[in-house]
Design a protein around this motif. Structure first.
Motif: not given
Ligand SMILES: [Zn+2]
Length: 342
Positions: A182, A198, A230, A233
């Motif tokens: 990410c 995360h 984000c 996801h």
């Molecule tokens: Zn992310």
């Protein structure tokens, strides 16, 4: 204390295995190791370790390490934490249908070369540690057998009173966990898989508005909020085998840095409080029966964990609302939603 954490990261496979390797997997395993080493709750390296490639090469290597970690648990004070990052597969044509974890020598479409989740559960279940947590960052982790009362395979990790929890990278009908890093995370976490990146970000940053250490509930909420922010996801999932949202797992490096300015006042405040800390503060909520009713209505519209919490709050409401007039106010909020199909 005889707590143990074991990190199993399998990111490299044989060229002719048919399984794709990802550097993000091994980066994630190393980052878990670093996070555990800097966490005073885990501290000394002897209590947490990342398995070496020669150990993750075979099921035997992984299981020997797991049995040793599980055997260290002596009692209620101890925690056994197992983290798996790698490939997961699910075969329906083996008994019961099972999630299998890849090891270094696994081969695509050859289930016998993978490690069955049941062997992992079996070893974890035997530990005397009071809290047993399995974090799985792999495809098909959503298919790890349900734990708890509605389970087709009850007590996979232990009985309901034994403090067990499985946190998975994917939920619902989503089978595939992404292994692509990410880019929204800060280095070095932008080299990890999204779920582990995360999760590790929550460990590193801490939760400033949370007064205590990172409980299972706080960790789950923190990962969920970060992944949602984000916007790219799938939501992670937490399967609880008992009411242990309030069980602490990691140090909160930002503990109480941003103290909550006001009392818990809204449905949103209370939903978050329950997700973070479980039923601990239910007596305070039940002093406002109508608000409690609206909280249950809201929880019922959420995901699996929200709905499970709604059931538990509802069960406790009967004991806590001893005044019939209070119970009527509580139920008065829930009944219309039930009738409306909400
Ligand atoms: Zn992310």
């Amino acid at each position: 204390m005889a707590s143990r954490a074991l990190v199993i990261g399998v990111g490299t496979y044989d060229h002719d295995s048919g399984i794709e390797g990802y550097p993000t997997i091994e980066a994630s395993a190393r980052a878990y190791g670093a996070a555990l080493a800097r966490d005073p709750r885990w501290g000394a390296a002897a209590r947490s370790r990342v398995l070496e490639p020669d150990e993750t090469r075979t099921s035997d290597g992984v299981m020997r390490a797991l049995q040793e970690a599980a055997a260290a648990g002596e009692g209620p004070e101890d925690t056994l934490l197992v983290v798996y990052v790698g490939h997961g597969a699910y075969w329906q044509d083996v008994p019961g249908g099972q999630v299998h974890f890849a090891v270094g020598s696994s081969r695509s479409n050859e289930p016998w070369t993978w490690l069955s989740a049941w062997y992992v559960y079996r070893a974890i279940r035997k530990s005397k540690a009071g809290l047993k947590v399995l974090i799985t960052d792999c495809c098909y982790s959503n298919m790890l057998p349900h734990l708890g009362a509605d389970s087709a395979l009850p007590g996979a990790l232990g009985t309901r009173s034994e403090g067990t929890c499985v946190l998975t990278a994917v939920s619902g009908s989503v089978h595939n966990a992404s292994a692509d890093a990410c880019q929204n995370l800060q280095p070095p976490l932008d080299t990890c898989t999204p779920f582990s990146g995360h999760l590790l970000n929550v460990l590193e940053q801490g939760m400033p508005d949370h007064a205590g250490d990172l409980t299972l509930g706080a960790l789950r909420a923190g990962v969920d909020e970060g992944m949602q922010a984000c916007g790219v996801h799938h939501p992670p999932r937490m399967l609880l085998n008992d009411a242990s949202e309030a069980a602490p797992l990691f140090t909160n490096h930002a503990k109480g840095r941003r103290p909550r300015a006001r009392a818990l006042d809204t449905v949103e405040d209370w939903v978050r409080e329950l997700l973070l800390n479980g039923e601990r503060s239910l007596p305070a909520l039940m002093r406002r029966p109508d608000l409690a009713g609206r909280v249950v209505v809201r929880l019922r519209t959420g995901d699996e964990q929200h709905r499970d919490l709604a059931r538990r709050v509802d069960q406790r409401a009967g004991e806590l609302l001893t005044n019939p007039a209070d119970f009527v106010r509580y139920w008065g909020e829930i009944e219309p939603a039930l009738l409306g199909g909400g």
